[in-house]
Enzyme design. Sequence first.
Site, short mmCIF file in Angstrom:
data_model
loop_
_atom_site.label_atom_id
_atom_site.label_comp_id
_atom_site.label_asym_id
_atom_site.label_seq_id
_atom_site.Cartn_x
_atom_site.Cartn_y
_atom_site.Cartn_z
N CYS A 156 0.81 -1.23 0.00
CA CYS A 156 0.00 0.00 0.00
C CYS A 156 0.84 1.27 0.00
O CYS A 156 0.30 2.36 -0.19
CB CYS A 156 -0.95 0.01 1.19
SG CYS A 156 -2.28 -1.16 0.96
C1 LIG Z 1 -10.98 -5.18 7.98
C2 LIG Z 1 -11.77 -4.27 8.90
C3 LIG Z 1 -12.68 -3.36 8.06
C4 LIG Z 1 -12.65 -5.10 9.79
O1 LIG Z 1 -13.35 -4.26 10.68
P1 LIG Z 1 -13.34 -4.51 12.25
O2 LIG Z 1 -14.19 -3.50 12.86
O3 LIG Z 1 -11.92 -4.59 12.68
O4 LIG Z 1 -14.04 -5.88 12.35
P2 LIG Z 1 -13.50 -7.20 13.04
O5 LIG Z 1 -12.52 -7.88 12.13
O6 LIG Z 1 -13.08 -6.92 14.45
O7 LIG Z 1 -14.80 -8.03 13.03
C5 LIG Z 1 -15.92 -7.73 13.85
C6 LIG Z 1 -16.92 -8.82 13.69
O8 LIG Z 1 -17.54 -8.71 12.41
C7 LIG Z 1 -17.35 -9.91 11.69
N1 LIG Z 1 -17.21 -9.65 10.26
C8 LIG Z 1 -16.06 -9.56 9.56
N2 LIG Z 1 -16.33 -9.37 8.27
C9 LIG Z 1 -17.67 -9.34 8.15
C10 LIG Z 1 -18.55 -9.17 7.05
N3 LIG Z 1 -18.09 -9.02 5.80
N4 LIG Z 1 -19.86 -9.17 7.28
C11 LIG Z 1 -20.35 -9.33 8.53
N5 LIG Z 1 -19.54 -9.50 9.61
C12 LIG Z 1 -18.23 -9.50 9.42
C13 LIG Z 1 -16.11 -10.53 12.29
O9 LIG Z 1 -16.04 -11.91 12.04
C14 LIG Z 1 -16.29 -10.20 13.74
O10 LIG Z 1 -17.21 -11.08 14.33
P3 LIG Z 1 -17.00 -11.57 15.84
O11 LIG Z 1 -17.02 -10.31 16.66
O12 LIG Z 1 -18.16 -12.47 16.05
O13 LIG Z 1 -15.66 -12.25 15.86
C15 LIG Z 1 -10.84 -3.39 9.74
O14 LIG Z 1 -10.21 -4.16 10.72
C16 LIG Z 1 -9.76 -2.70 8.95
O15 LIG Z 1 -10.01 -2.00 8.00
N6 LIG Z 1 -8.52 -2.82 9.43
C17 LIG Z 1 -7.39 -2.17 8.79
C18 LIG Z 1 -7.05 -3.01 7.63
C19 LIG Z 1 -6.08 -2.38 6.75
O16 LIG Z 1 -5.94 -1.19 6.62
N7 LIG Z 1 -5.38 -3.22 6.08
C20 LIG Z 1 -4.46 -2.78 5.14
C21 LIG Z 1 -4.79 -3.44 3.91
S1 LIG Z 1 -3.54 -3.10 2.78
#
Ligand SMILES: CC(C)(COP(=O)(O)OP(=O)(O)OC[C@H]1O[C@@H](n2cnc3c(N)ncnc32)[C@H](O)[C@@H]1OP(=O)(O)O)[C@@H](O)C(=O)NCCC(=O)NCCS
Length: 373
Positions: A156
Amino acid sequence: MGNVIISGVGLWVPPNSISNEELVNSYNAWAQRYNQDNAEQIAAGALEEKPYSSAEFIEKASGIKSRHAYVKDGILDIDRMRPKLAPRADDELSHQAQMAVAAAKKALIAANKTAADIDMVIVSCAYTERSYPAIAIEVQAELGIQGFGFDMLVACSAATFGLQRAHDSIKAGSARCALVINPELISPQINYMDRDSHFIFGDVATAIVMEQESTWNSAHGFEVLSSRCVTSYSNNIRSNFSYVSRVTDEDPFANDKLFHQNGRKVFKEVCPMAAQHIEDHLAALDISVSSLRRWWLHQANINMNLLISKRLLGRDATADEAPIVLDTFANTASAGSIIAFAQHHEDLERDDIGVICSFGAGYSIGSLVLRKR
Ligand SMILES: CC(C)(COP(=O)(O)OP(=O)(O)OC[C@H]1O[C@@H](n2cnc3c(N)ncnc32)[C@H](O)[C@@H]1OP(=O)(O)O)[C@@H](O)C(=O)NCCC(=O)NCCS
Protein backbone atom coordinates in the site's frame (compact mmCIF):
# COMPACT_ATOMS: atom_id res chain seq x y z
CA MET A 1 19.82 21.84 -7.55
CA GLY A 2 16.45 23.59 -7.97
CA ASN A 3 13.08 22.56 -6.63
CA VAL A 4 11.23 19.42 -7.65
CA ILE A 5 7.61 19.80 -8.77
CA ILE A 6 4.68 17.42 -9.08
CA SER A 7 3.26 18.85 -12.28
CA GLY A 8 0.46 16.47 -13.23
CA VAL A 9 -1.66 13.61 -11.95
CA GLY A 10 -3.76 11.08 -13.86
CA LEU A 11 -6.51 8.73 -12.68
CA TRP A 12 -7.87 5.84 -14.73
CA VAL A 13 -11.03 4.25 -13.38
CA PRO A 14 -12.18 0.82 -14.63
CA PRO A 15 -15.69 1.04 -16.08
CA ASN A 16 -17.08 -1.83 -13.94
CA SER A 17 -18.34 -1.20 -10.43
CA ILE A 18 -19.54 -3.71 -7.81
CA SER A 19 -21.77 -2.59 -4.93
CA ASN A 20 -21.61 -4.06 -1.43
CA GLU A 21 -25.04 -5.58 -2.01
CA GLU A 22 -23.98 -7.38 -5.20
CA LEU A 23 -20.83 -8.69 -3.56
CA VAL A 24 -22.61 -9.82 -0.39
CA ASN A 25 -25.45 -11.52 -2.32
CA SER A 26 -22.96 -13.53 -4.31
CA TYR A 27 -20.77 -14.42 -1.29
CA ASN A 28 -23.82 -15.41 0.80
CA ALA A 29 -25.19 -17.61 -2.00
CA TRP A 30 -21.79 -19.28 -2.25
CA ALA A 31 -21.56 -19.71 1.56
CA GLN A 32 -25.07 -21.17 1.75
CA ARG A 33 -24.28 -23.72 -0.93
CA TYR A 34 -20.96 -24.57 0.76
CA ASN A 35 -22.71 -25.11 4.10
CA GLN A 36 -25.41 -27.29 2.51
CA ASP A 37 -22.90 -29.33 0.51
CA ASN A 38 -20.74 -29.89 3.59
CA ALA A 39 -23.51 -30.17 6.18
CA GLU A 40 -22.38 -33.58 7.47
CA GLN A 41 -18.74 -32.60 7.94
CA ILE A 42 -19.75 -29.30 9.54
CA ALA A 43 -22.06 -31.18 11.95
CA ALA A 44 -19.21 -33.59 12.75
CA GLY A 45 -16.85 -30.67 13.48
CA ALA A 46 -14.51 -31.60 10.61
CA LEU A 47 -15.23 -28.38 8.70
CA GLU A 48 -16.19 -24.89 9.84
CA GLU A 49 -19.46 -23.39 8.72
CA LYS A 50 -19.01 -20.36 6.45
CA PRO A 51 -20.39 -17.22 8.14
CA TYR A 52 -22.60 -14.78 6.24
CA SER A 53 -21.49 -11.33 5.12
CA SER A 54 -23.45 -8.10 5.43
CA ALA A 55 -23.46 -4.90 3.36
CA GLU A 56 -24.31 -2.85 6.48
CA PHE A 57 -21.29 -4.27 8.35
CA ILE A 58 -18.99 -3.48 5.44
CA GLU A 59 -20.07 0.14 5.17
CA LYS A 60 -19.96 0.71 8.93
CA ALA A 61 -16.63 -1.04 9.51
CA SER A 62 -14.81 0.39 6.49
CA GLY A 63 -16.70 3.25 4.80
CA ILE A 64 -16.79 1.24 1.56
CA LYS A 65 -20.00 1.20 -0.51
CA SER A 66 -18.68 -0.06 -3.84
CA ARG A 67 -15.47 -0.78 -5.72
CA HIS A 68 -14.27 -0.88 -9.32
CA ALA A 69 -13.09 -4.04 -11.04
CA TYR A 70 -10.82 -4.20 -14.09
CA VAL A 71 -12.89 -7.21 -15.14
CA LYS A 72 -16.17 -7.93 -13.35
CA ASP A 73 -16.97 -11.19 -15.16
CA GLY A 74 -16.53 -14.17 -12.86
CA ILE A 75 -16.28 -12.30 -9.54
CA LEU A 76 -19.97 -12.70 -8.69
CA ASP A 77 -20.32 -16.15 -10.25
CA ILE A 78 -20.59 -18.59 -7.33
CA ASP A 79 -19.07 -21.31 -9.49
CA ARG A 80 -15.93 -19.18 -9.99
CA MET A 81 -15.53 -16.41 -7.33
CA ARG A 82 -12.64 -14.70 -9.12
CA PRO A 83 -12.41 -12.44 -12.18
CA LYS A 84 -11.97 -14.03 -15.59
CA LEU A 85 -9.24 -12.26 -17.51
CA ALA A 86 -8.48 -13.17 -21.09
CA PRO A 87 -4.87 -14.33 -21.42
CA ARG A 88 -2.60 -12.05 -23.44
CA ALA A 89 0.16 -13.29 -25.74
CA ASP A 90 3.74 -12.10 -25.26
CA ASP A 91 3.41 -9.66 -28.16
CA GLU A 92 0.20 -8.09 -26.82
CA LEU A 93 0.09 -5.26 -24.26
CA SER A 94 -0.30 -6.79 -20.79
CA HIS A 95 -3.37 -5.99 -18.70
CA GLN A 96 -1.41 -4.05 -16.14
CA ALA A 97 0.54 -2.06 -18.74
CA GLN A 98 -2.79 -1.16 -20.37
CA MET A 99 -4.07 0.25 -17.07
CA ALA A 100 -0.77 2.05 -16.48
CA VAL A 101 -0.69 3.62 -19.95
CA ALA A 102 -4.26 4.91 -19.54
CA ALA A 103 -3.38 6.71 -16.27
CA ALA A 104 0.01 7.87 -17.59
CA LYS A 105 -1.55 9.55 -20.65
CA LYS A 106 -3.85 11.56 -18.37
CA ALA A 107 -0.94 12.58 -16.13
CA LEU A 108 1.12 13.69 -19.16
CA ILE A 109 -1.75 15.90 -20.37
CA ALA A 110 -2.18 17.43 -16.90
CA ALA A 111 1.58 18.06 -16.67
CA ASN A 112 1.66 19.58 -20.19
CA LYS A 113 4.35 17.07 -21.14
CA THR A 114 4.89 14.56 -23.94
CA ALA A 115 6.66 11.21 -23.89
CA ALA A 116 9.80 12.97 -25.19
CA ASP A 117 10.06 14.93 -21.91
CA ILE A 118 10.12 11.81 -19.67
CA ASP A 119 13.38 10.04 -18.89
CA MET A 120 12.38 7.71 -16.03
CA VAL A 121 9.33 5.46 -15.59
CA ILE A 122 8.57 3.80 -12.27
CA VAL A 123 5.70 1.34 -12.04
CA SER A 124 5.10 1.03 -8.33
CA CYS A 125 2.24 -1.04 -6.94
CA ALA A 126 1.23 -3.94 -4.70
CA TYR A 127 1.50 -6.72 -7.32
CA THR A 128 2.96 -7.00 -10.81
CA GLU A 129 1.51 -9.58 -13.16
CA ARG A 130 4.95 -10.97 -14.01
CA SER A 131 8.54 -10.70 -12.78
CA TYR A 132 10.19 -9.56 -15.99
CA PRO A 133 10.47 -7.79 -18.33
CA ALA A 134 9.31 -4.96 -16.04
CA ILE A 135 5.83 -3.56 -16.63
CA ALA A 136 7.52 -0.12 -16.49
CA ILE A 137 9.68 -0.98 -19.50
CA GLU A 138 6.64 -2.21 -21.41
CA VAL A 139 4.87 1.07 -20.59
CA GLN A 140 7.98 2.99 -21.62
CA ALA A 141 7.95 1.24 -25.03
CA GLU A 142 4.20 1.70 -25.50
CA LEU A 143 4.45 5.45 -24.83
CA GLY A 144 7.73 5.89 -26.77
CA ILE A 145 9.78 7.13 -23.82
CA GLN A 146 13.60 7.16 -23.85
CA GLY A 147 15.67 6.62 -20.68
CA PHE A 148 14.91 3.85 -18.18
CA GLY A 149 12.14 2.20 -16.21
CA PHE A 150 11.74 -0.29 -13.40
CA ASP A 151 9.07 -1.86 -11.19
CA MET A 152 8.77 -1.53 -7.41
CA LEU A 153 6.60 -3.49 -4.98
CA VAL A 154 5.84 -1.84 -1.63
CA ALA A 155 2.22 -2.93 -1.07
CA CYS A 156 0.00 0.00 0.00
CA SER A 157 2.97 2.36 0.23
CA ALA A 158 4.21 1.70 -3.29
CA ALA A 159 3.06 5.09 -4.63
CA THR A 160 4.75 7.21 -1.98
CA PHE A 161 7.90 5.07 -2.02
CA GLY A 162 7.98 5.35 -5.83
CA LEU A 163 7.53 9.12 -5.59
CA GLN A 164 10.39 9.28 -3.11
CA ARG A 165 12.61 7.39 -5.60
CA ALA A 166 11.61 9.91 -8.30
CA HIS A 167 12.19 12.88 -5.97
CA ASP A 168 15.65 11.62 -5.00
CA SER A 169 16.57 10.83 -8.62
CA ILE A 170 15.58 14.28 -9.86
CA LYS A 171 17.42 15.95 -6.97
CA ALA A 172 20.50 13.83 -7.68
CA GLY A 173 20.35 14.59 -11.41
CA SER A 174 19.94 10.98 -12.55
CA ALA A 175 16.51 11.91 -14.01
CA ARG A 176 14.95 15.17 -15.17
CA CYS A 177 11.30 14.24 -15.46
CA ALA A 178 9.75 11.08 -14.02
CA LEU A 179 6.50 9.23 -14.51
CA VAL A 180 5.44 7.27 -11.42
CA ILE A 181 2.52 4.93 -12.17
CA ASN A 182 0.41 2.75 -9.86
CA PRO A 183 -1.62 0.22 -11.85
CA GLU A 184 -3.35 -1.48 -8.94
CA LEU A 185 -4.81 -4.69 -10.34
CA ILE A 186 -5.77 -6.20 -6.98
CA SER A 187 -8.89 -8.25 -7.84
CA PRO A 188 -6.92 -11.38 -8.91
CA GLN A 189 -5.44 -11.52 -5.36
CA ILE A 190 -8.72 -11.13 -3.44
CA ASN A 191 -10.21 -14.18 -1.78
CA TYR A 192 -13.86 -13.60 -2.70
CA MET A 193 -14.71 -16.65 -0.55
CA ASP A 194 -13.38 -15.00 2.63
CA ARG A 195 -16.03 -12.98 4.45
CA ASP A 196 -13.46 -10.91 6.36
CA SER A 197 -11.66 -9.59 3.27
CA HIS A 198 -13.88 -10.08 0.19
CA PHE A 199 -15.06 -6.46 0.30
CA ILE A 200 -11.82 -4.58 0.92
CA PHE A 201 -10.20 -3.89 -2.47
CA GLY A 202 -10.88 -2.34 -5.84
CA ASP A 203 -8.86 -1.91 -9.06
CA VAL A 204 -7.66 1.46 -10.39
CA ALA A 205 -4.57 3.13 -11.89
CA THR A 206 -2.96 6.44 -10.96
CA ALA A 207 0.07 8.27 -12.33
CA ILE A 208 2.11 11.32 -11.39
CA VAL A 209 4.60 13.40 -13.38
CA MET A 210 7.43 14.85 -11.30
CA GLU A 211 10.07 17.18 -12.76
CA GLN A 212 12.67 19.88 -12.20
CA GLU A 213 11.16 23.30 -11.56
CA SER A 214 13.07 24.71 -14.54
CA THR A 215 10.91 22.71 -16.99
CA TRP A 216 7.57 23.02 -15.15
CA ASN A 217 4.81 24.62 -17.29
CA SER A 218 1.52 23.05 -16.11
CA ALA A 219 -1.54 24.64 -14.52
CA HIS A 220 -1.17 23.03 -11.09
CA GLY A 221 2.30 22.52 -9.61
CA PHE A 222 3.21 21.25 -6.16
CA GLU A 223 6.76 21.65 -4.86
CA VAL A 224 7.96 18.57 -3.00
CA LEU A 225 9.30 20.03 0.24
CA SER A 226 10.35 16.63 1.54
CA SER A 227 9.67 12.90 1.21
CA ARG A 228 10.10 10.37 3.99
CA CYS A 229 9.68 6.56 4.20
CA VAL A 230 9.83 4.08 7.05
CA THR A 231 9.29 0.31 7.36
CA SER A 232 8.84 -2.02 10.31
CA TYR A 233 8.37 -5.77 9.78
CA SER A 234 4.95 -7.28 10.50
CA ASN A 235 3.17 -10.49 9.51
CA ASN A 236 -0.28 -8.96 10.01
CA ILE A 237 -0.87 -8.31 6.29
CA ARG A 238 0.47 -10.99 3.95
CA SER A 239 0.19 -12.46 0.50
CA ASN A 240 2.37 -15.55 0.08
CA PHE A 241 1.81 -16.01 -3.66
CA SER A 242 5.21 -16.90 -5.07
CA TYR A 243 7.10 -18.54 -7.90
CA VAL A 244 8.64 -20.69 -5.15
CA SER A 245 5.33 -22.58 -4.71
CA ARG A 246 6.32 -24.56 -7.79
CA VAL A 247 9.18 -26.19 -5.91
CA THR A 248 7.73 -26.35 -2.39
CA ASP A 249 4.87 -28.43 -3.85
CA GLU A 250 2.30 -26.26 -2.06
CA ASP A 251 -1.00 -25.28 -3.63
CA PRO A 252 -0.04 -21.98 -5.35
CA PHE A 253 -3.60 -20.69 -4.91
CA ALA A 254 -4.25 -21.76 -1.30
CA ASN A 255 -5.89 -19.20 1.00
CA ASP A 256 -2.57 -18.05 2.47
CA LYS A 257 -1.31 -17.30 -1.06
CA LEU A 258 -4.02 -14.63 -1.43
CA PHE A 259 -4.37 -11.37 0.52
CA HIS A 260 -5.05 -12.05 4.20
CA GLN A 261 -4.66 -9.96 7.31
CA ASN A 262 -5.37 -9.50 10.96
CA GLY A 263 -7.40 -6.35 10.34
CA ARG A 264 -7.97 -5.45 13.98
CA LYS A 265 -4.25 -5.60 14.81
CA VAL A 266 -3.38 -3.65 11.67
CA PHE A 267 -5.85 -0.97 12.68
CA LYS A 268 -4.46 -0.73 16.23
CA GLU A 269 -0.79 -0.79 15.27
CA VAL A 270 -0.70 1.26 12.08
CA CYS A 271 -2.83 4.26 13.17
CA PRO A 272 -0.39 5.46 15.88
CA MET A 273 2.59 4.74 13.63
CA ALA A 274 1.14 6.78 10.76
CA ALA A 275 0.13 9.67 13.05
CA GLN A 276 3.62 9.76 14.58
CA HIS A 277 5.22 9.58 11.14
CA ILE A 278 3.25 12.58 9.86
CA GLU A 279 3.91 14.55 13.06
CA ASP A 280 7.67 13.88 12.89
CA HIS A 281 7.85 14.64 9.18
CA LEU A 282 6.10 17.99 9.61
CA ALA A 283 8.14 18.84 12.73
CA ALA A 284 11.37 18.27 10.81
CA LEU A 285 10.17 20.92 8.36
CA ASP A 286 8.97 23.27 11.11
CA ILE A 287 5.39 22.98 9.85
CA SER A 288 2.56 22.79 12.38
CA VAL A 289 -0.15 20.17 11.92
CA SER A 290 -2.83 22.85 12.22
CA SER A 291 -1.41 24.75 9.26
CA LEU A 292 -1.93 21.83 6.85
CA ARG A 293 -4.47 22.74 4.20
CA ARG A 294 -5.05 19.19 3.01
CA TRP A 295 -4.30 15.59 3.95
CA TRP A 296 -4.29 13.13 1.06
CA LEU A 297 -4.30 10.01 3.21
CA HIS A 298 -4.11 6.34 2.28
CA GLN A 299 -7.62 4.98 1.81
CA ALA A 300 -7.92 1.68 3.67
CA ASN A 301 -10.62 2.40 6.17
CA ILE A 302 -12.56 5.58 6.97
CA ASN A 303 -12.26 4.97 10.71
CA MET A 304 -8.46 4.74 10.41
CA ASN A 305 -8.28 8.07 8.61
CA LEU A 306 -10.56 9.74 11.15
CA LEU A 307 -8.48 8.35 14.02
CA ILE A 308 -5.17 9.50 12.53
CA SER A 309 -6.32 13.03 11.82
CA LYS A 310 -8.07 13.27 15.21
CA ARG A 311 -4.91 12.17 16.99
CA LEU A 312 -2.95 14.90 15.24
CA LEU A 313 -5.52 17.72 15.14
CA GLY A 314 -7.31 17.00 18.41
CA ARG A 315 -10.60 17.01 16.47
CA ASP A 316 -12.20 15.31 13.47
CA ALA A 317 -10.78 16.46 10.14
CA THR A 318 -13.43 17.79 7.78
CA ALA A 319 -14.06 16.14 4.41
CA ASP A 320 -12.47 19.23 2.85
CA GLU A 321 -9.28 18.81 4.93
CA ALA A 322 -8.94 15.03 4.57
CA PRO A 323 -11.06 13.86 1.63
CA ILE A 324 -12.28 10.26 1.57
CA VAL A 325 -12.64 8.35 -1.70
CA LEU A 326 -13.19 4.94 -0.12
CA ASP A 327 -16.95 4.92 -0.61
CA THR A 328 -16.75 4.41 -4.37
CA PHE A 329 -13.16 3.13 -4.81
CA ALA A 330 -12.67 0.94 -1.68
CA ASN A 331 -9.04 0.24 -0.76
CA THR A 332 -6.99 0.51 -3.96
CA ALA A 333 -3.66 -0.34 -2.27
CA SER A 334 -1.06 2.29 -3.06
CA ALA A 335 -3.30 4.32 -5.37
CA GLY A 336 -5.70 5.51 -2.62
CA SER A 337 -3.83 8.64 -1.50
CA ILE A 338 -3.09 9.51 -5.14
CA ILE A 339 -6.80 9.25 -6.06
CA ALA A 340 -7.53 11.65 -3.19
CA PHE A 341 -4.81 13.97 -4.53
CA ALA A 342 -6.09 13.66 -8.13
CA GLN A 343 -9.63 14.58 -7.15
CA HIS A 344 -8.81 17.25 -4.56
CA HIS A 345 -5.85 19.46 -5.48
CA GLU A 346 -6.98 22.11 -7.94
CA ASP A 347 -8.66 24.30 -5.31
CA LEU A 348 -5.49 24.82 -3.25
CA GLU A 349 -4.02 28.33 -3.29
CA ARG A 350 -0.41 29.38 -3.65
CA ASP A 351 1.71 28.33 -0.64
CA ASP A 352 -0.99 26.03 0.78
CA ILE A 353 0.68 22.97 2.32
CA GLY A 354 -0.60 19.42 2.03
CA VAL A 355 0.67 15.95 2.85
CA ILE A 356 0.31 12.71 0.89
CA CYS A 357 0.64 9.79 3.30
CA SER A 358 0.29 6.05 2.75
CA PHE A 359 0.50 3.15 5.18
CA GLY A 360 0.12 -0.60 4.85
CA ALA A 361 1.72 -3.99 4.57
CA GLY A 362 5.34 -4.35 5.55
CA TYR A 363 4.48 -2.34 7.64
CA SER A 364 5.39 0.57 5.41
CA ILE A 365 4.64 4.28 5.75
CA GLY A 366 5.52 6.96 3.21
CA SER A 367 4.81 10.68 3.07
CA LEU A 368 5.47 13.69 0.86
CA VAL A 369 4.96 17.24 2.08
CA LEU A 370 3.86 19.50 -0.78
CA ARG A 371 3.52 23.25 -1.25
CA LYS A 372 1.17 24.62 -3.92
CA ARG A 373 3.01 26.84 -6.42
C1 LIG B 1 -10.98 -5.18 7.98
C2 LIG B 1 -11.77 -4.27 8.90
C3 LIG B 1 -12.68 -3.36 8.06
C4 LIG B 1 -12.65 -5.10 9.79
O1 LIG B 1 -13.35 -4.26 10.68
P1 LIG B 1 -13.34 -4.51 12.25
O2 LIG B 1 -14.19 -3.50 12.86
O3 LIG B 1 -11.92 -4.59 12.68
O4 LIG B 1 -14.04 -5.88 12.35
P2 LIG B 1 -13.50 -7.20 13.04
O5 LIG B 1 -12.52 -7.88 12.13
O6 LIG B 1 -13.08 -6.92 14.45
O7 LIG B 1 -14.80 -8.03 13.03
C5 LIG B 1 -15.92 -7.73 13.85
C6 LIG B 1 -16.92 -8.82 13.69
O8 LIG B 1 -17.54 -8.71 12.41
C7 LIG B 1 -17.35 -9.91 11.69
N1 LIG B 1 -17.21 -9.65 10.26
C8 LIG B 1 -16.06 -9.56 9.56
N2 LIG B 1 -16.33 -9.37 8.27
C9 LIG B 1 -17.67 -9.34 8.15
C10 LIG B 1 -18.55 -9.17 7.05
N3 LIG B 1 -18.09 -9.02 5.80
N4 LIG B 1 -19.86 -9.17 7.28
C11 LIG B 1 -20.35 -9.33 8.53
N5 LIG B 1 -19.54 -9.50 9.61
C12 LIG B 1 -18.23 -9.50 9.42
C13 LIG B 1 -16.11 -10.53 12.29
O9 LIG B 1 -16.04 -11.91 12.04
C14 LIG B 1 -16.29 -10.20 13.74
O10 LIG B 1 -17.21 -11.08 14.33
P3 LIG B 1 -17.00 -11.57 15.84
O11 LIG B 1 -17.02 -10.31 16.66
O12 LIG B 1 -18.16 -12.47 16.05
O13 LIG B 1 -15.66 -12.25 15.86
C15 LIG B 1 -10.84 -3.39 9.74
O14 LIG B 1 -10.21 -4.16 10.72
C16 LIG B 1 -9.76 -2.70 8.95
O15 LIG B 1 -10.01 -2.00 8.00
N6 LIG B 1 -8.52 -2.82 9.43
C17 LIG B 1 -7.39 -2.17 8.79
C18 LIG B 1 -7.05 -3.01 7.63
C19 LIG B 1 -6.08 -2.38 6.75
O16 LIG B 1 -5.94 -1.19 6.62
N7 LIG B 1 -5.38 -3.22 6.08
C20 LIG B 1 -4.46 -2.78 5.14
C21 LIG B 1 -4.79 -3.44 3.91
S1 LIG B 1 -3.54 -3.10 2.78
